[in-house]
Design a protein around this motif. Structure first.
Motif, PDB file in Angstrom:
ATOM      1  N   GLY A   1      71.311  39.936 -16.087  1.00 51.43           N
ATOM      2  CA  GLY A   1      70.608  39.361 -14.954  1.00 51.43           C
ATOM      3  C   GLY A   1      70.477  40.397 -13.845  1.00 51.43           C
ATOM      4  O   GLY A   1      71.148  41.432 -13.859  1.00 51.43           O
TER       5      GLY A   1
ATOM      6  N   ARG B   1      75.171  35.340  -8.633  1.00 47.93           N
ATOM      7  CA  ARG B   1      75.015  33.982  -9.137  1.00 47.93           C
ATOM      8  C   ARG B   1      75.850  33.768 -10.401  1.00 47.93           C
ATOM      9  O   ARG B   1      76.218  34.698 -11.095  1.00 47.93           O
ATOM     10  CB  ARG B   1      73.559  33.681  -9.437  1.00 47.93           C
ATOM     11  CG  ARG B   1      73.026  34.452 -10.628  1.00 47.93           C
ATOM     12  CD  ARG B   1      71.580  34.108 -10.889  1.00 47.93           C
ATOM     13  NE  ARG B   1      71.090  34.837 -12.052  1.00 47.93           N
ATOM     14  CZ  ARG B   1      69.827  35.107 -12.269  1.00 47.93           C
ATOM     15  NH1 ARG B   1      68.917  34.703 -11.423  1.00 47.93           N
ATOM     16  NH2 ARG B   1      69.462  35.752 -13.340  1.00 47.93           N
TER      17      ARG B   1
ATOM     18  N   ARG C   1      75.448  31.321 -13.832  1.00 53.60           N
ATOM     19  CA  ARG C   1      74.426  30.553 -14.554  1.00 53.60           C
ATOM     20  C   ARG C   1      75.115  29.502 -15.427  1.00 53.60           C
ATOM     21  O   ARG C   1      76.103  29.780 -16.089  1.00 53.60           O
ATOM     22  CB  ARG C   1      73.592  31.496 -15.415  1.00 53.60           C
ATOM     23  CG  ARG C   1      72.524  30.768 -16.203  1.00 53.60           C
ATOM     24  CD  ARG C   1      71.382  31.659 -16.521  1.00 53.60           C
ATOM     25  NE  ARG C   1      70.522  31.743 -15.332  1.00 53.60           N
ATOM     26  CZ  ARG C   1      69.377  32.406 -15.291  1.00 53.60           C
ATOM     27  NH1 ARG C   1      68.947  33.061 -16.344  1.00 53.60           N
ATOM     28  NH2 ARG C   1      68.655  32.436 -14.190  1.00 53.60           N
TER      29      ARG C   1
ATOM     30  N   ASP D   1      78.569  34.446 -15.976  1.00 51.69           N
ATOM     31  CA  ASP D   1      78.005  35.386 -15.012  1.00 51.69           C
ATOM     32  C   ASP D   1      76.952  36.188 -15.758  1.00 51.69           C
ATOM     33  O   ASP D   1      77.279  36.983 -16.631  1.00 51.69           O
ATOM     34  CB  ASP D   1      79.129  36.285 -14.488  1.00 51.69           C
ATOM     35  CG  ASP D   1      78.671  37.308 -13.479  1.00 51.69           C
ATOM     36  OD1 ASP D   1      77.473  37.654 -13.450  1.00 51.69           O
ATOM     37  OD2 ASP D   1      79.534  37.802 -12.726  1.00 51.69           O
ATOM     38  N   ASP D   2      75.676  35.949 -15.442  1.00 49.24           N
ATOM     39  CA  ASP D   2      74.630  36.583 -16.249  1.00 49.24           C
ATOM     40  C   ASP D   2      74.390  38.046 -15.881  1.00 49.24           C
ATOM     41  O   ASP D   2      73.501  38.678 -16.424  1.00 49.24           O
ATOM     42  CB  ASP D   2      73.345  35.758 -16.277  1.00 49.24           C
ATOM     43  CG  ASP D   2      72.422  35.970 -15.108  1.00 49.24           C
ATOM     44  OD1 ASP D   2      72.897  36.373 -14.019  1.00 49.24           O
ATOM     45  OD2 ASP D   2      71.223  35.718 -15.267  1.00 49.24           O
TER      46      ASP D   2
ATOM     47  N   ASP E   1      71.314  27.703 -11.709  1.00 45.98           N
ATOM     48  CA  ASP E   1      71.995  28.828 -11.079  1.00 45.98           C
ATOM     49  C   ASP E   1      72.753  28.359  -9.848  1.00 45.98           C
ATOM     50  O   ASP E   1      72.244  27.545  -9.063  1.00 45.98           O
ATOM     51  CB  ASP E   1      70.988  29.910 -10.666  1.00 45.98           C
ATOM     52  CG  ASP E   1      70.374  30.626 -11.857  1.00 45.98           C
ATOM     53  OD1 ASP E   1      71.025  30.696 -12.912  1.00 45.98           O
ATOM     54  OD2 ASP E   1      69.253  31.130 -11.724  1.00 45.98           O
TER      55      ASP E   1
ATOM     56  N   TRP F   1      75.441  29.898  -6.569  1.00 45.71           N
ATOM     57  CA  TRP F   1      75.984  31.076  -5.925  1.00 45.71           C
ATOM     58  C   TRP F   1      77.339  31.402  -6.541  1.00 45.71           C
ATOM     59  O   TRP F   1      78.119  30.509  -6.857  1.00 45.71           O
ATOM     60  CB  TRP F   1      76.176  30.831  -4.426  1.00 45.71           C
ATOM     61  CG  TRP F   1      74.912  30.840  -3.629  1.00 45.71           C
ATOM     62  CD1 TRP F   1      74.313  29.755  -3.051  1.00 45.71           C
ATOM     63  CD2 TRP F   1      74.096  31.966  -3.322  1.00 45.71           C
ATOM     64  NE1 TRP F   1      73.170  30.148  -2.407  1.00 45.71           N
ATOM     65  CE2 TRP F   1      73.012  31.509  -2.553  1.00 45.71           C
ATOM     66  CE3 TRP F   1      74.162  33.320  -3.623  1.00 45.71           C
ATOM     67  CZ2 TRP F   1      72.017  32.351  -2.078  1.00 45.71           C
ATOM     68  CZ3 TRP F   1      73.172  34.173  -3.158  1.00 45.71           C
ATOM     69  CH2 TRP F   1      72.125  33.678  -2.392  1.00 45.71           C
ATOM     70  N   HIS F   2      77.610  32.678  -6.690  1.00 44.47           N
ATOM     71  CA  HIS F   2      78.929  33.102  -7.170  1.00 44.47           C
ATOM     72  C   HIS F   2      79.954  32.629  -6.148  1.00 44.47           C
ATOM     73  O   HIS F   2      79.762  32.810  -4.942  1.00 44.47           O
ATOM     74  CB  HIS F   2      78.972  34.627  -7.319  1.00 44.47           C
ATOM     75  CG  HIS F   2      80.131  35.103  -8.113  1.00 44.47           C
ATOM     76  ND1 HIS F   2      81.422  35.037  -7.648  1.00 44.47           N
ATOM     77  CD2 HIS F   2      80.196  35.645  -9.352  1.00 44.47           C
ATOM     78  CE1 HIS F   2      82.238  35.520  -8.554  1.00 44.47           C
ATOM     79  NE2 HIS F   2      81.521  35.894  -9.603  1.00 44.47           N
TER      80      HIS F   2
ATOM     81  N   ILE G   1      68.463  32.531  -4.960  1.00 45.70           N
ATOM     82  CA  ILE G   1      68.645  32.886  -6.361  1.00 45.70           C
ATOM     83  C   ILE G   1      67.776  32.060  -7.263  1.00 45.70           C
ATOM     84  O   ILE G   1      67.341  31.025  -7.046  1.00 45.70           O
ATOM     85  CB  ILE G   1      70.108  32.783  -6.821  1.00 45.70           C
ATOM     86  CG1 ILE G   1      70.707  31.412  -6.500  1.00 45.70           C
ATOM     87  CG2 ILE G   1      70.933  33.876  -6.182  1.00 45.70           C
ATOM     88  CD1 ILE G   1      72.082  31.200  -7.049  1.00 45.70           C
TER      89      ILE G   1
END
Length: 88
Positions: free
Chosen positions: A12, A17, A19, A50-51, A71, A73-74, A88
């Motif tokens: 990604g 982000r 996923r 985590d892509d 998606d 947010w991290h 995102i």
């Protein structure tokens, strides 16, 4: 995803982000590799990853596969940093 499809290894565009794939229609045959782990989807269950890590998908079955992709947010990105980033 139709049978016979192979999505080549890719990453990604960002590690901001996480996923999530929710299996909606999952026949025998499709699988996903993220990093060194290969998994299969299950209907009604999520695969979350985590892509930004290399991943690829194969579908060696005979019926189509359907997943909902969401998606997020991290979780390690603080709110004040999220406001300064593109959606995102």
């Amino acid at each position: 995803m139709h049978p016979g499809v192979h999505v080549w290894p890719h990453t990604g565009p960002t590690n901001c982000r996480i996923r999530a794939h929710l299996g909606l229609k999952v026949p025998q045959g499709p699988r996903i590799r993220v990093g060194n782990e290969t998994r299969t989807w299950k209907e009604g269950k999520f695969i979350i990853f985590d892509d930004s890590f290399e991943h690829e998908v194969w579908h060696d079955g005979i019926d189509f596969r359907l997943v909902l992709i969401v998606d997020f947010w991290h979780p390690e990105i603080p709110e004040h940093e999220r406001r300064s980033l593109s959606p995102i």
